[in-house]
Design a protein around this motif. Structure first.
Motif, PDB file in Angstrom:
ATOM      1  N   TYR A 183       0.856  -1.182   0.000  1.00 27.85           N
ATOM      2  CA  TYR A 183       0.000   0.000   0.000  1.00 27.85           C
ATOM      3  C   TYR A 183       0.897   1.239   0.000  1.00 27.85           C
ATOM      4  CZ  TYR A 183      -3.669  -3.268   1.445  1.00 27.85           C
ATOM      5  OH  TYR A 183      -4.542  -4.319   1.503  1.00 27.85           O
ATOM      6  N   ILE A 185       0.717   5.613   0.890  1.00 28.35           N
ATOM      7  CA  ILE A 185      -0.021   6.772   1.388  1.00 28.35           C
ATOM      8  C   ILE A 185       0.445   7.993   0.614  1.00 28.35           C
ATOM      9  CG2 ILE A 185      -0.396   8.264   3.387  1.00 28.35           C
ATOM     10  CD1 ILE A 185      -0.196   5.761   5.128  1.00 28.35           C
ATOM     11  N   THR A 200      -9.305  16.089   2.230  1.00 34.02           N
ATOM     12  CA  THR A 200      -9.403  14.915   3.093  1.00 34.02           C
ATOM     13  C   THR A 200      -8.063  14.516   3.701  1.00 34.02           C
ATOM     14  OG1 THR A 200      -9.096  13.448   1.183  1.00 34.02           O
ATOM     15  CG2 THR A 200     -11.356  14.006   1.783  1.00 34.02           C
ATOM     16  N   ARG A 203      -4.235  10.016   1.733  1.00 34.31           N
ATOM     17  CA  ARG A 203      -5.115   8.871   1.528  1.00 34.31           C
ATOM     18  C   ARG A 203      -4.289   7.624   1.254  1.00 34.31           C
ATOM     19  NH1 ARG A 203      -8.916  11.257  -3.049  1.00 34.31           N
ATOM     20  NH2 ARG A 203      -9.513   9.043  -3.229  1.00 34.31           N
ATOM     21  N   THR A 204      -4.909   6.473   1.480  1.00 40.08           N
ATOM     22  CA  THR A 204      -4.236   5.188   1.297  1.00 40.08           C
ATOM     23  C   THR A 204      -4.682   4.542  -0.004  1.00 40.08           C
ATOM     24  OG1 THR A 204      -4.104   4.853   3.694  1.00 40.08           O
ATOM     25  CG2 THR A 204      -3.824   2.915   2.302  1.00 40.08           C
ATOM     26  N   THR A 231      -0.093   7.663  10.557  1.00 43.47           N
ATOM     27  CA  THR A 231      -1.081   7.786   9.487  1.00 43.47           C
ATOM     28  C   THR A 231      -1.596   6.428   9.052  1.00 43.47           C
ATOM     29  OG1 THR A 231       0.035   9.801   8.710  1.00 43.47           O
ATOM     30  CG2 THR A 231      -1.491   8.747   7.183  1.00 43.47           C
ATOM     31  N   TRP A 232      -0.671   5.446   8.930  1.00 43.74           N
ATOM     32  CA  TRP A 232      -1.103   4.105   8.532  1.00 43.74           C
ATOM     33  C   TRP A 232      -1.999   3.477   9.603  1.00 43.74           C
ATOM     34  CZ3 TRP A 232      -2.060   0.829   4.885  1.00 43.74           C
ATOM     35  CH2 TRP A 232      -2.244  -0.511   5.196  1.00 43.74           C
ATOM     36  N   SER A 235      -5.417   4.940   9.280  1.00 43.11           N
ATOM     37  CA  SER A 235      -6.065   4.465   8.059  1.00 43.11           C
ATOM     38  C   SER A 235      -6.537   3.027   8.221  1.00 43.11           C
ATOM     39  CB  SER A 235      -5.096   4.569   6.879  1.00 43.11           C
ATOM     40  OG  SER A 235      -5.651   4.022   5.700  1.00 43.11           O
ATOM     41  N   GLN A 238      -9.578   2.901  10.502  1.00 38.32           N
ATOM     42  CA  GLN A 238     -10.771   3.381   9.812  1.00 38.32           C
ATOM     43  C   GLN A 238     -11.288   2.324   8.838  1.00 38.32           C
ATOM     44  OE1 GLN A 238     -10.117   6.962   7.574  1.00 38.32           O
ATOM     45  NE2 GLN A 238     -12.278   7.293   7.149  1.00 38.32           N
ATOM     46  N   PHE A 239     -10.375   1.651   8.141  1.00 32.14           N
ATOM     47  CA  PHE A 239     -10.764   0.614   7.192  1.00 32.14           C
ATOM     48  C   PHE A 239     -11.461  -0.538   7.910  1.00 32.14           C
ATOM     49  CE2 PHE A 239      -9.655  -3.456   5.169  1.00 32.14           C
ATOM     50  CZ  PHE A 239     -10.304  -3.295   3.956  1.00 32.14           C
TER      51      PHE A 239
END
Length: 348
Positions: A183, A185, A200, A203-204, A231-232, A235, A238-239
């Motif tokens: 992945y 970012i 926003t 983003r990832t 940050t990861w 993310s 949230q996922f």
């Protein structure tokens, strides 16, 4: 290129002692003829390298000789944080650098510590791929990694989760390897005048979904205070939360409890009552399980057969019942004959 190979040959002899031409050729991925020429060049340069003839012979350095040419290059230093992940280093284009850095580190260690490091390497291995999984191919990973190192803005064509293909201009800020999948970012450029970036925030994206990538050559400034780990983590959290939007209430037999613990996603199984919780009078246990959607819950719960009963929501109970009735009808008819009712599909 040849200078690097000569140094690698020298470090191999220093770290491992006597090696045959065939062994050196295999390590350096060259022919034995090339090894002979390289050994002659090292001897001409004053390196005390000798050949032992006969059975058990090979090339070796004069006892006590140690090179001090162990300085790491920039690329080799970049590869050190991947020292336990050779496959990941190779995907990023750092495989050769990591091998060279490994040799230099061993050469810089005293003999006792060098033997200990080799012993550790021979006894421990890190495999980041999940069982029954494979490493996801990401053909654009190497140029993406280069853009991350050099802080270059990229134009890319990207396939989203819903299958839609979009064009984006991004500033890639970091790469993450998660269970065999890469992945990245990135900060997304905005198409609105006066607004340079998406509101926003970073983003990832999934590296395997890049359809096309072009390096603009423009250097960007990293956002002040950006931290890749933090940050990861946000993310990923949230996922995972988004994967548990549907609240279901189910009743499980003892076998159903075991099936959920063994086969469901860990986050789903974590919703189960702790072991030892008293069951209902009929021997079943009521549990609240969070799932991604009605469709995903229907497909997963169907695999548990009579060991699970959905109480809520009503839509899931109705669709699961229709799904199982269609399956029962299918297997109640002769092979190859269509059933009266088709099983409900994914509304998406």
């Amino acid at each position: 290129m040849r200078a690097g190979r000569l140094l690698s040959l020298l470090l191999l002899l220093q770290n491992r002692g006597r090696l045959t031409a065939a062994q050196l050729a295999a390590e350096l991925e060259v022919s034995e003829r090339t090894v002979y020429r390289d050994v002659e060049s090292l001897g001409a340069a004053g390196i005390p390298i000798y050949a032992d003839r006969g059975t058990g012979g090979g090339y070796r350095l004069l006892d006590g000789y140690r090179t001090r040419l162990t300085g790491l290059t920039g690329a080799e230093a970049d590869s050190l944080f991947l020292a336990g992940l050779p496959e990941a280093a190779a995907e990023l284009g750092l495989g050769a650098e990591m091998a060279a850095a490994h040799l230099k580190l061993l050469a810089a260690l005293p003999e006792g510590l060098r033997e200990r490091a080799e012993r550790v390497r021979s006894r421990f291995h890190l495999d980041t791929t999940r069982w029954f999984g494979t490493t996801e191919p990401a053909p654009h990973l190497a140029p993406l990694a280069t853009a991350v190192w050099e802080q270059h803005t990229l134009d890319l064509t990207y396939r989203r989760n819903d299958g839609q293909v979009v064009d984006r201009t991004i500033d890639p800020l970091g790469l993450v390897l998660k269970s065999g999948a890469w992945y990245f970012i990135a900060r997304v450029h905005s198409s609105r005048p006066g607004t340079p970036y998406s509101s926003t925030g970073p983003r990832t994206f999934r590296a395997a979904r890049i359809a096309h990538l072009a390096d603009t050559g423009r250097v960007f400034e990293r956002p002040a205070g950006f931290d890749l780990d933090t940050t990861w983590a946000a993310s990923a959290s949230q996922f995972q939360a988004g994967m548990r939007n549907l609240r279901t209430r189910v009743r499980l037999t003892p076998r159903g409890l075991a099936l959920v613990r063994e086969l469901s996603a860990p986050l789903t199984a974590a919703d189960l009552p702790p072991p030892g919780t008293p069951a209902d009078p009929d021997g079943r246990t009521t549990a609240v399980l969070h799932m991604e959607s009605v469709y995903h819950a229907m497909v997963e719960f169907a695999s548990y057969g009579p060991d699970i009963e959905v109480v809520e929501p009503t839509e899931l109970r109705d669709r699961l019942g229709a799904y199982l009735r269609a399956a029962a009808e299918r297997y109640g008819a002769p092979p190859g004959e269509p059933g009266e009712n088709a099983p409900p599909g994914n509304p998406a």
